[in-house]
Design an enzyme around this catalytic site. Sequence first.
Site, PDB file in Angstrom:
ATOM      1  N   CYS A  54      40.522  17.259-103.368  1.00 14.78           N
ATOM      2  CA  CYS A  54      41.242  18.349-103.474  1.00 14.78           C
ATOM      3  C   CYS A  54      41.333  19.022-102.093  1.00 14.78           C
ATOM      4  CB  CYS A  54      41.227  19.396-104.393  1.00 14.78           C
ATOM      5  SG  CYS A  54      41.496  18.593-106.059  1.00 14.78           S
ATOM      6  N   ASN A  90      48.052  20.549-110.905  1.00 16.58           N
ATOM      7  CA  ASN A  90      47.130  20.416-109.934  1.00 16.58           C
ATOM      8  C   ASN A  90      47.431  19.174-109.228  1.00 16.58           C
ATOM      9  OD1 ASN A  90      45.076  19.605-108.050  1.00 16.58           O
ATOM     10  ND2 ASN A  90      43.503  20.130-109.736  1.00 16.58           N
ATOM     11  N   HIS A 114      43.886  26.142-103.169  1.00 14.21           N
ATOM     12  CA  HIS A 114      44.134  25.002-104.116  1.00 14.21           C
ATOM     13  C   HIS A 114      44.445  25.481-105.308  1.00 14.21           C
ATOM     14  CE1 HIS A 114      43.761  21.347-105.903  1.00 14.21           C
ATOM     15  NE2 HIS A 114      42.728  21.561-106.152  1.00 14.21           N
TER      16      HIS A 114
HETATM   17  O1  UT7 Z   1      40.824  20.388-108.450  1.00 15.78           O
HETATM   18  C1  UT7 Z   1      39.611  20.362-108.872  1.00 15.78           C
HETATM   19  C2  UT7 Z   1      39.490  19.943-110.138  1.00 15.78           C
HETATM   20  N1  UT7 Z   1      39.790  20.615-111.411  1.00 15.78           N
HETATM   21  C3  UT7 Z   1      39.422  21.758-111.583  1.00 15.78           C
HETATM   22  O2  UT7 Z   1      39.377  22.663-110.994  1.00 15.78           O
HETATM   23  C4  UT7 Z   1      39.387  22.136-113.010  1.00 15.78           C
HETATM   24  C5  UT7 Z   1      38.405  23.263-113.477  1.00 15.78           C
HETATM   25  N2  UT7 Z   1      38.301  23.237-114.837  1.00 15.78           N
HETATM   26  C6  UT7 Z   1      39.158  23.994-115.709  1.00 15.78           C
HETATM   27  O3  UT7 Z   1      40.227  24.334-115.042  1.00 15.78           O
HETATM   28  C7  UT7 Z   1      38.870  24.184-117.076  1.00 15.78           C
HETATM   29  O4  UT7 Z   1      37.531  23.973-117.313  1.00 15.78           O
HETATM   30  C8  UT7 Z   1      39.721  23.421-118.082  1.00 15.78           C
HETATM   31  C9  UT7 Z   1      41.444  23.839-117.898  1.00 15.78           C
HETATM   32  C10 UT7 Z   1      39.711  21.936-117.660  1.00 15.78           C
HETATM   33  C11 UT7 Z   1      39.016  23.665-119.677  1.00 15.78           C
HETATM   34  O5  UT7 Z   1      39.405  25.086-119.753  1.00 15.78           O
HETATM   35  P1  UT7 Z   1      38.177  25.669-120.492  1.00 15.78           P
HETATM   36  O6  UT7 Z   1      38.371  26.744-120.978  1.00 15.78           O
HETATM   37  O7  UT7 Z   1      36.864  25.409-119.724  1.00 15.78           O
HETATM   38  O8  UT7 Z   1      38.014  24.641-121.694  1.00 15.78           O
HETATM   39  P2  UT7 Z   1      36.650  23.958-122.575  1.00 15.78           P
HETATM   40  O9  UT7 Z   1      36.733  22.728-121.789  1.00 15.78           O
HETATM   41  O10 UT7 Z   1      35.482  24.922-122.787  1.00 15.78           O
HETATM   42  O11 UT7 Z   1      37.252  23.810-123.754  1.00 15.78           O
HETATM   43  C12 UT7 Z   1      37.433  24.731-124.950  1.00 15.78           C
HETATM   44  C13 UT7 Z   1      37.841  24.106-125.996  1.00 15.78           C
HETATM   45  C14 UT7 Z   1      37.340  22.897-126.491  1.00 15.78           C
HETATM   46  O12 UT7 Z   1      37.304  22.958-128.223  1.00 15.78           O
HETATM   47  P3  UT7 Z   1      36.185  23.283-128.858  1.00 15.78           P
HETATM   48  O13 UT7 Z   1      34.914  22.428-128.527  1.00 15.78           O
HETATM   49  O14 UT7 Z   1      35.777  24.704-128.441  1.00 15.78           O
HETATM   50  O15 UT7 Z   1      36.600  23.057-130.296  1.00 15.78           O
HETATM   51  C15 UT7 Z   1      38.150  21.827-126.171  1.00 15.78           C
HETATM   52  O16 UT7 Z   1      37.874  20.741-126.795  1.00 15.78           O
HETATM   53  O17 UT7 Z   1      39.354  23.681-125.808  1.00 15.78           O
HETATM   54  C16 UT7 Z   1      39.393  22.354-126.096  1.00 15.78           C
HETATM   55  N3  UT7 Z   1      40.557  21.638-125.107  1.00 15.78           N
HETATM   56  C17 UT7 Z   1      41.798  21.803-125.591  1.00 15.78           C
HETATM   57  N4  UT7 Z   1      42.535  22.175-126.675  1.00 15.78           N
HETATM   58  C18 UT7 Z   1      43.849  22.004-126.527  1.00 15.78           C
HETATM   59  C19 UT7 Z   1      40.232  21.022-124.185  1.00 15.78           C
HETATM   60  N5  UT7 Z   1      41.293  20.643-123.665  1.00 15.78           N
HETATM   61  C20 UT7 Z   1      42.308  20.971-124.717  1.00 15.78           C
HETATM   62  C21 UT7 Z   1      43.781  20.946-124.329  1.00 15.78           C
HETATM   63  N6  UT7 Z   1      44.424  21.487-125.673  1.00 15.78           N
HETATM   64  N7  UT7 Z   1      44.354  20.252-123.694  1.00 15.78           N
END
Ligand code: UT7
Length: 330
Positions: free
Chosen positions: A116, A286, A256
């Site tokens: 990125c 993204n 970004h």
């Molecule tokens: O370009 C550079 C590369 N990428 C990035 O910069 C991405 C950086 N990271 C992020 O943007 C965030 O970490 C994410 C958007 C990927 C994830 O958000 P989060 O607030 O960190 O969520 P999490 O991974 O902690 O997940 C929280 C909950 C989980 O459920 P449990 O375990 O609490 O029951 C996940 O399984 O949300 C769940 N979850 C979803 N639920 C609905 C994860 N993805 C989804 C989804 N829809 N798509």
Amino acid sequence: MEQQVSAGIIGTGSFLPDQVLSNNDLEKLVDTRNEWICARTGIQERRIAQEDVSASDLAVEAARRALKKSCLSADRIDLIIVATITPDMFFPSTACIVQDRIGAVNAAAFDISAACTGFIYGLSIAKQFIKTKTYRYILVIGVEVMSKIVDWSDRNTCILFGDGAGAAVLGPVDPQRGIRFSQLKSDGSGGDLLKLPAGGSKIPCSQHSLDNGLHFLKMSGKDIFKFAVKVMEESTRDALKSCGLEVSDIDLLIPHQANLRIISSGAKRLKLPLEKVWVNIHRYGNISAASIPVALDEALSSGKIKEGSLVVLVGFGGGLTWGVNIIRWQ
Ligand code: UT7
């Protein structure tokens, strides 16, 4: 004494595929909800390339638009740098494919891999060639077809990414204008946090790699999130300090576009009002290396960037890599 030159962006262009994939469409593919995606990422929709479209197809369109804005014919370009993690193929480089298709017959061409942060890296490389008068006009392109490397059954990643291309033509400008400062950083110890494991020489394509989904992007979202917020603030501050500038001098910050919460937290830590931050993640998701040049092209078209504006580009991503370009608009 020999006249000094500075490298500046003299024209930009972007190209996004027509096909829109909304959060509601994603609800039919994986166990997710529009509300979750909007609240946790800020993304409402993203663009997806047709199956037979590759990175060079998007890059060529963005490049043609940037050349038109620069009032330059392709044969005036001395070098083409393509930043991408989704090249058409390992080799020839996507830059060489673009060179042929746009008719940049006098240009050298190569790809760079900085995920990125690729466009930030590309601008910095181009700047050196122009400042040393090795080359006069350089085309830097950020392009991705992320839809071809995401696992469409993994809700943790497939909701985040989109496809697109952005391009900039750089050339010599007034020494007080153009790219004032560039800072490139990397930390390879964090490489496992965001990667595409198979397809290279470590894990060549095999039945095992296919069966285990190793040709899809893998990401440790929470770790990348924390890294991104930290470097967005720290590297912007460091770069400004190196130029004797303050956060309050920024007219427009183009970060970004990875997650609206990363952008908002970074801006808050910088104490920079959101009106001074370009945000388009809600429309495109993204787009990795394409995100900053697409945003820059939009910001220019909107009139938000004017003669003399101080524009800061800040990128972060896989590698890990991050970097900043500070530009006084010419
Ligand atoms: O370009 C550079 C590369 N990428 C990035 O910069 C991405 C950086 N990271 C992020 O943007 C965030 O970490 C994410 C958007 C990927 C994830 O958000 P989060 O607030 O960190 O969520 P999490 O991974 O902690 O997940 C929280 C909950 C989980 O459920 P449990 O375990 O609490 O029951 C996940 O399984 O949300 C769940 N979850 C979803 N639920 C609905 C994860 N993805 C989804 C989804 N829809 N798509």
